[in-house]
Design a protein around this motif. Structure first.
Motif, short mmCIF file in Angstrom:
data_model
loop_
_atom_site.label_atom_id
_atom_site.label_comp_id
_atom_site.label_asym_id
_atom_site.label_seq_id
_atom_site.Cartn_x
_atom_site.Cartn_y
_atom_site.Cartn_z
N THR A 147 3.02 10.21 2.33
CA THR A 147 2.04 11.22 1.97
C THR A 147 0.67 10.56 1.81
O THR A 147 -0.45 11.33 1.91
N TYR A 182 4.87 14.04 -3.40
CA TYR A 182 3.53 13.58 -3.65
C TYR A 182 3.19 13.50 -5.00
O TYR A 182 3.89 13.90 -5.82
N ASP A 184 -1.32 9.70 4.92
CA ASP A 184 -2.19 10.85 5.66
C ASP A 184 -3.67 10.85 5.43
O ASP A 184 -4.43 11.35 6.02
N GLU A 219 -5.42 21.20 -5.11
CA GLU A 219 -4.41 20.38 -4.72
C GLU A 219 -4.54 19.76 -3.32
O GLU A 219 -5.06 20.75 -2.60
N PHE A 269 -9.66 14.52 0.39
CA PHE A 269 -8.14 14.79 0.65
C PHE A 269 -7.96 16.54 1.24
O PHE A 269 -6.84 17.01 1.11
N LYS A 327 -4.38 18.62 0.62
CA LYS A 327 -3.41 19.13 1.66
C LYS A 327 -2.53 18.35 2.18
O LYS A 327 -2.04 17.84 2.92
N TRP A 328 -1.14 18.18 1.05
CA TRP A 328 -0.02 17.24 1.26
C TRP A 328 0.65 18.10 2.49
O TRP A 328 0.78 19.28 2.66
N TYR A 364 -2.81 11.62 -9.05
CA TYR A 364 -3.53 11.82 -8.14
C TYR A 364 -5.13 11.48 -8.51
O TYR A 364 -6.09 10.94 -8.03
N TYR A 379 -6.88 15.11 7.06
CA TYR A 379 -6.10 14.07 7.40
C TYR A 379 -7.22 12.97 8.10
O TYR A 379 -8.01 13.06 8.59
N VAL A 420 10.14 16.05 0.66
CA VAL A 420 8.65 15.49 0.65
C VAL A 420 8.51 15.27 -1.07
O VAL A 420 9.16 15.85 -1.84
N LYS A 454 3.88 19.27 3.57
CA LYS A 454 5.14 19.70 3.04
C LYS A 454 6.30 20.02 4.04
O LYS A 454 7.05 20.29 3.59
#
Length: 614
Positions: free
Chosen positions: A467, A71, A470, A44, A91, A46-47, A77, A94, A69, A49
């Protein structure tokens, strides 16, 4: 794509009354974050959040509710990774500054303290500020160019002072004062402009209408109209109308019928001055159809238009004033038509067509068959359909497996969805005819499932942009009006230019439809993190729109970003009419100066792409 929620906490201690005293409708907060259809099974990204810190750059450039948020789900994705040739490692960190730092400007107020004192005398000392954060918070809109500049901490301009008006009289006095002292004056309604419409390029005063200028002035159930202050947000207006029996003693609930994607974070005044359109416009009309009266504070005094449903007393002043984007004066009050609120009569539908050509023909017949219009009417081209089937979870249903079996091939098939509104029999009949025509053109019903999924995300999809940015991915929109006869050419030519940038997703949908044509709405997603590169790419698309024979804008307005193309779009002599209006209302050019509508651009800054321009 349109606006952010204002971070009231950051100003609470220096300007405003305690947060508890501010009506919740003003805050427009939605609470909990977006829930995935299912969790990530593997890696997953690094959103981000958490909410943006108070007083941060991110709290200004991000969209909407600071606590919400959104995503991409895992299948979307993976699609982006393939398209942009990226790996999971890309990902994990950033791209550049994501804006968590505190806003600190080295731009002192350029106005004499005598002017600040005079403004405080008009609105009250606590409603005037020259502090850094409030000034930057009203300096940018929501175009990708704005977001990228702020991510680079590039501040091209801010107003010298921000003022929070409360009454029409106060705004009239501010306009009179700024005119007398030759001070530039800007208006920040909701901040959702994607055309640099609010940018205070000349400094001066910016009126922030969100805090106090959001009241209902009158409600007339006999005429079915409501008059409001122009800083009122979409939710505030709709809540007031839905609760009309309680608030105004009305016999029934009402709706305005105007729901742009920026609905939650845009203002009534912003809708009017940009000639906006909502997602339900095919039935209710664009804002130009809904407005019935306006009041402006201009440098030459108050201008009040009439309030009749129709008249033949020369050119229509209501229509002349709409679209001025603050260049003639400040829109202070607006009277709107309202409609009976009957959501129980809504009929949802969605269909899949085999290709874009067939889908266009079906849509045209639906609009020209004279059996009434649906409220939402949205047709996606093959590339957008591929994205939407993932975005709205159709790829997780049995429907997705049936497509290939029935000849609806990926990157050829087109998704059509919408719903009807109005009286029960009317709504049912419109839906029946849409279904009949869809089947006539080989459309397969997807039931109401897709439409309901779209409704859940219709106002939250803009959150995805922050999102993606970034990690160096930018998404933005442009839209135009076409006739049915040139729709195919415009669709082909504009998309060809958009796709000249390698590894770019370019989606298109038809919305805001008419018997004579429709709006084509282009969305691009590409790998880019430099503001000037974005501006160059964006300009190439505007060139393509004008060369293809479409309008420069259907409902986003013109602002400063589209302004260089406007005279070339409508013709030199025709553009002269707008210049005459500007010279009449604002001879000192103090109202939203700096290129809005191209009114004070130099000749060499304009783009004339039509060979017959004279």
């Amino acid at each position: 794509m349109e606006e952010m929620v204002f971070h009231w906490k950051e100003l609470q201690n220096e300007l405003l009354p305690p947060l508890a005293e501010i009506p919740q409708a003003v805050l427009c907060l939605k609470g909990a974050g977006f829930k995935m259809s299912k969790p990530y099974e593997g890696f997953e990204p690094k959103w981000v959040k958490e909410a943006a810190p108070n007083n941060s750059y991110r709290s200004i450039f991000r969209w909407g509710d600071p606590n919400y948020v959104k995503y991409p789900k895992e299948s979307l994705y993976k699609m982006m990774k393939e398209t942009f040739d990226m790996k999971d490692e890309d990902f994990k960190q950033y791209t550049g500054d994501i804006g968590m730092g505190e806003v600190k400007l080295n731009i002192p107020c350029g106005l004499d303290q005598a002017h600040i004192k005079a403004l405080k005398g008009i609105v009250g000392s606590q409603f005037v500020t020259t502090k850094d954060y409030p000034r930057l918070a009203v300096a940018y809109g929501k175009t990708g160019y704005d977001a990228l500049r702020l991510r680079q901490r590039r501040v091209d301009c801010v107003p010298d002072v921000v003022v929070y008006p409360d009454t029409t009289k106060q705004i009239e006095e501010i306009v009179e004062y700024s005119t007398k002292h030759n001070i530039p004056l800007y208006v920040y309604g909701g901040g959702s402009s994607v055309t640099r419409g609010v940018e205070p390029t000349k400094g001066g005063i910016s009126l922030d209408m969100r805090l106090r200028y959001n009241k209902v002035l009158s409600f007339n159930e006999v005429d079915q109209t409501i008059t409001v202050q122009t800083g009122m947000s979409g939710p505030q207006l709709e809540d007031a109308l839905n609760q009309a029996p309680v608030l105004f003693g009305a016999k029934r609930a009402y709706t305005c019928g105007h729901f742009p994607q920026s609905f939650e974070y845009s203002s009534v005044g912003g809708w009017v001055v940009t000639r906006g359109a909502g997602q339900n416009s095919t039935y209710y009309g664009c804002i130009t159809d809904i407005v019935i009266g306006q009041k402006y504070a201009t440098p030459i005094g108050t201008i009040q238009t009439s309030h009749y449903p129709r008249e033949a007393t020369g050119p229509d002043l209501n229509q002349l004033m709409m679209g001025g984007e603050g260049t003639f004066g400040v829109l202070t009050e607006v009277t709107l038509k309202i409609f009976r609120y009957m959501p129980e009569n809504r009929k949802r539908f969605s269909f899949i067509f085999k290709n874009w050509e067939i889908a266009q023909e079906a849509a045209r017949e639906m609009m020209q068959c004279e059996a009434g219009y649906s409220s939402v009417f949205r047709l996606s081209d093959p590339e957008e359909t591929s994205l939407m089937l993932r975005l709205y979870n159709v790829d997780e249903t049995p429907l997705h497996k049936i497509f290939d079996m029935r000849g609806f091939k990926d990157m050829e098939r087109c998704l059509f969805l919408g719903f009807t509104d109005g009286e029960k029999g009317f709504s049912k009949n419109v839906a029946k005819n849409i279904k009949r025509i869809a089947k006539q053109y080989g459309g397969m019903s997807l039931t109401s499932f897709v439409t309901k999924s779209w409704e859940k995300g219709r106002f939250t999809d803009p959150y995805l942009r922050d999102t993606l940015m970034d990690f160096g991915l930018i998404t933005d929109t442009l839209e135009c009006t076409v006739n049915w006869s040139n729709m195919a050419q415009v669709h082909r030519d504009v998309r060809e230019v958009c796709h000249k940038l390698p590894n770019t997703i370019v989606t298109t949908h038809m919305s805001h439809c008419y018997p004579q044509g429709a709006n084509l709405y282009f969305i691009f997603i590409t790998k880019m993190s430099d503001a000037e590169s974005f501006k160059a790419y964006h300009s190439s698309i505007l060139d393509a729109i004008q060369k293809s024979g479409a309008t420069m804008s259907h409902h986003h307005g013109i602002g400063k970003m589209f302004a260089p193309w406007l005279e070339g779009q409508i013709g030199r002599k025709e553009y002269g009419v707008i210049k005459v209006l500007k010279d009449y209302f604002d001879p000192g050019y103090n109202m939203n100066p700096g290129g809005t509508l191209g009114l004070d651009l130099k000749e060499e800054e304009k783009r004339f792409l039509k060979p017959d321009i004279q």
